[in-house]
Design a protein around this motif. Structure first.
Motif, mmCIF file in Angstrom:
data_model
loop_
_atom_site.group_PDB
_atom_site.id
_atom_site.type_symbol
_atom_site.label_atom_id
_atom_site.label_comp_id
_atom_site.label_asym_id
_atom_site.label_seq_id
_atom_site.Cartn_x
_atom_site.Cartn_y
_atom_site.Cartn_z
ATOM 1 N N ASP A 202 0.823 -1.206 0.000
ATOM 2 C CA ASP A 202 0.000 0.000 0.000
ATOM 3 C C ASP A 202 0.863 1.264 0.000
ATOM 4 O O ASP A 202 0.546 2.248 -0.687
ATOM 5 C CB ASP A 202 -0.923 0.015 1.225
ATOM 6 C CG ASP A 202 -2.050 -1.004 1.117
ATOM 7 O OD1 ASP A 202 -2.256 -1.546 0.005
ATOM 8 O OD2 ASP A 202 -2.709 -1.272 2.142
ATOM 9 N N ASN A 205 2.320 1.684 -3.489
ATOM 10 C CA ASN A 205 1.296 2.166 -4.415
ATOM 11 C C ASN A 205 1.005 3.641 -4.178
ATOM 12 O O ASN A 205 0.823 4.422 -5.128
ATOM 13 C CB ASN A 205 0.013 1.354 -4.248
ATOM 14 C CG ASN A 205 0.155 -0.059 -4.776
ATOM 15 O OD1 ASN A 205 1.016 -0.338 -5.613
ATOM 16 N ND2 ASN A 205 -0.695 -0.971 -4.302
ATOM 17 N N GLU A 206 0.969 4.031 -2.909
ATOM 18 C CA GLU A 206 0.737 5.430 -2.543
ATOM 19 C C GLU A 206 1.853 6.317 -3.095
ATOM 20 O O GLU A 206 1.593 7.395 -3.663
ATOM 21 C CB GLU A 206 0.665 5.532 -1.029
ATOM 22 C CG GLU A 206 0.512 6.920 -0.474
ATOM 23 C CD GLU A 206 0.588 6.909 1.061
ATOM 24 O OE1 GLU A 206 1.699 7.100 1.597
ATOM 25 O OE2 GLU A 206 -0.451 6.694 1.700
ATOM 26 N N GLN A 207 3.085 5.877 -2.946
ATOM 27 C CA GLN A 207 4.234 6.654 -3.429
ATOM 28 C C GLN A 207 4.244 6.739 -4.949
ATOM 29 O O GLN A 207 4.585 7.771 -5.522
ATOM 30 C CB GLN A 207 5.537 6.041 -2.916
ATOM 31 C CG GLN A 207 5.708 6.180 -1.417
ATOM 32 C CD GLN A 207 6.933 5.470 -0.873
ATOM 33 O OE1 GLN A 207 7.457 4.550 -1.512
ATOM 34 N NE2 GLN A 207 7.407 5.873 0.286
ATOM 35 N N GLU A 208 3.840 5.648 -5.596
ATOM 36 C CA GLU A 208 3.789 5.641 -7.060
ATOM 37 C C GLU A 208 2.751 6.627 -7.567
ATOM 38 O O GLU A 208 2.971 7.336 -8.555
ATOM 39 C CB GLU A 208 3.462 4.228 -7.561
ATOM 40 C CG GLU A 208 3.536 4.093 -9.079
ATOM 41 C CD GLU A 208 3.348 2.659 -9.538
ATOM 42 O OE1 GLU A 208 3.179 2.455 -10.743
ATOM 43 O OE2 GLU A 208 3.374 1.754 -8.677
ATOM 44 N N GLU A 209 1.614 6.685 -6.897
ATOM 45 C CA GLU A 209 0.557 7.640 -7.286
ATOM 46 C C GLU A 209 1.046 9.084 -7.109
ATOM 47 O O GLU A 209 0.775 9.949 -7.948
ATOM 48 C CB GLU A 209 -0.684 7.405 -6.438
ATOM 49 C CG GLU A 209 -1.407 6.105 -6.769
ATOM 50 C CD GLU A 209 -2.569 5.847 -5.811
ATOM 51 O OE1 GLU A 209 -2.811 6.713 -4.948
ATOM 52 O OE2 GLU A 209 -3.218 4.798 -5.950
ATOM 53 N N LEU A 210 1.783 9.349 -6.033
ATOM 54 C CA LEU A 210 2.311 10.702 -5.804
ATOM 55 C C LEU A 210 3.289 11.091 -6.896
ATOM 56 O O LEU A 210 3.347 12.242 -7.323
ATOM 57 C CB LEU A 210 2.992 10.772 -4.436
ATOM 58 C CG LEU A 210 2.067 10.730 -3.218
ATOM 59 C CD1 LEU A 210 2.884 10.657 -1.935
ATOM 60 C CD2 LEU A 210 1.167 11.971 -3.190
ATOM 61 N N ASN A 211 4.079 10.128 -7.374
ATOM 62 C CA ASN A 211 5.072 10.415 -8.413
ATOM 63 C C ASN A 211 4.427 10.774 -9.744
ATOM 64 O O ASN A 211 5.027 11.460 -10.569
ATOM 65 C CB ASN A 211 5.986 9.194 -8.607
ATOM 66 C CG ASN A 211 6.918 8.988 -7.433
ATOM 67 O OD1 ASN A 211 7.213 9.914 -6.696
ATOM 68 N ND2 ASN A 211 7.380 7.755 -7.260
ATOM 69 N N PHE A 212 3.192 10.311 -9.945
ATOM 70 C CA PHE A 212 2.513 10.591 -11.209
ATOM 71 C C PHE A 212 1.680 11.863 -11.152
ATOM 72 O O PHE A 212 1.143 12.293 -12.164
ATOM 73 C CB PHE A 212 1.608 9.406 -11.602
ATOM 74 C CG PHE A 212 2.358 8.274 -12.252
ATOM 75 C CD1 PHE A 212 2.828 8.396 -13.549
ATOM 76 C CD2 PHE A 212 2.611 7.100 -11.553
ATOM 77 C CE1 PHE A 212 3.529 7.351 -14.151
ATOM 78 C CE2 PHE A 212 3.299 6.052 -12.139
ATOM 79 C CZ PHE A 212 3.767 6.182 -13.452
ATOM 80 N N GLU A 213 1.562 12.454 -9.970
ATOM 81 C CA GLU A 213 0.762 13.688 -9.861
ATOM 82 C C GLU A 213 1.506 14.890 -10.425
ATOM 83 O O GLU A 213 2.723 14.943 -10.380
ATOM 84 C CB GLU A 213 0.406 13.929 -8.387
ATOM 85 C CG GLU A 213 -0.617 12.925 -7.863
ATOM 86 C CD GLU A 213 -0.993 13.205 -6.422
ATOM 87 O OE1 GLU A 213 -0.396 14.132 -5.797
ATOM 88 O OE2 GLU A 213 -1.874 12.516 -5.894
#
Length: 213
Positions: A202, A205-213
Motif C-alpha cells: 500500500d 502504491n501510494e508513493q507511485e501515485e504521488l510520483n505521477f501527480e
C-alpha cells in the motif's frame, strides 16, 4: 509495539564497527571509504574526499573521523562552500596551511571534485588532485542491512518475507528506503497492525501515485 526478537529477525549480514561506530554496515558499496577512514593518519594527501548520494553514510563516516582525529572536516562541501567566493578563499588558505603543517582534513560531497562549480581555479586544481572515494548506491547486502536497521531503530516487528518483498521493488537509494520505512511505520500505527507485505504494498502504491501527480 514490542521489540524485535532474535527469532523474528535473523539475517546473515556482514558488519563491523567503523572505528567506534557499531551501527555502520560495511559492504562492497562503501568499504573503500571505510578503509580510508581506518587508514588515518596514513593518508597520501591533505584531504580525503568522500562523495555519494544523500543518506549514503557520508556524515556518519565524517563523525567517526572527527572523533578519531579531532581534525578539520566539512560536510557537503560542494553545497556549503563551493560557489561562494569568500568561502572558497577561506578553504584555499586552510588547504595551504594544512599542507604546510602536515595536517589532514576530510570533506564530504554529493559529487566528485571534478564536477564541482568552483569559482577559484587554484582551489579547483588543488582539490581535484586530492584522493576522492565514492560511496555507491547500496547493493543487496547493504540494502537489506539498512532495512533491518531502520526497522530495529523503530522497534518494529516484521517477518523475513517483508524484507524479501521490499528488496527487489524499492528504489535503490538510502533515502527511498528511509522514506518507505517511515511511511510504513505511520500506516501500521494508524491501522494498529504490525508491518506486513500488504502494508508495504500500500505504501509503494501510494508513493507511485504521488510520483505521477
Amino acid at each position: 509495539m514490542s521489540k524485535i526478537t532474535d527469532k523474528q529477525m535473523t539475517f546473515d549480514l556482514p558488519h563491523r564497527a567503523a572505528q567506534g561506530r557499531s551501527d555502520f554496515w560495511v559492504s562492497p558499496s562503501n568499504e573503500t571509504a571505510v578503509t580510508w577512514i581506518d587508514k588515518y593518519p596514513q593518508w597520501p594527501s591533505p584531504f580525503i574526499i568522500i562523495y555519494g548520494p544523500e543518506s549514503s553514510g557520508k556524515t556518519h563516516l565524517k563523525n567517526v573521523w572527527d572523533t578519531k582525529s579531532d581534525g578539520y572536516s566539512v560536510d557537503n562541501v560542494d553545497q556549503t562552500i563551493i560557489g561562494n567566493r569568500d568561502a572558497e578563499e577561506a578553504l584555499f588558505h586552510k588547504f595551504n596551511a594544512m599542507k604546510e603543517e602536515g595536517a589532514f582534513g576530510l570533506l564530504t560531497a554529493s559529487k566528485p571534485p571534478s564536477e564541482w562549480a568552483f569559482i577559484i581555479p587554484d582551489l579547483r586544481s588543488r582539490l581535484v588532485a586530492q584522493t576522492a572515494v565514492s560511496i555507491d548506491l547500496p547493493d543487496d547486502t547493504l540494502l537489506k542491512a539498512l532495512i533491518v536497521k531502520l526497522l530495529s531503530d523503530k522497534q518494529l516487528i516484521v517477518s523475513p518475507d517483508v524484507i524479501e518483498y521490499i528488496l527487489p521493488r524499492v528504489e535503490r537509494s538510502f533515502m527511498a528506503v528511509k522514506t518507505l520505512i517511515d511511511r510504513a511505520d505511520q500506516l501500521s500505527l494508524t491501522r494498529k497492525k504490525t508491518i506486513t507485505v500488504p502494508i508495504i504494498r500500500d505504501v509503494m502504491n501510494e508513493q507511485e501515485e504521488l510520483n505521477f501527480e
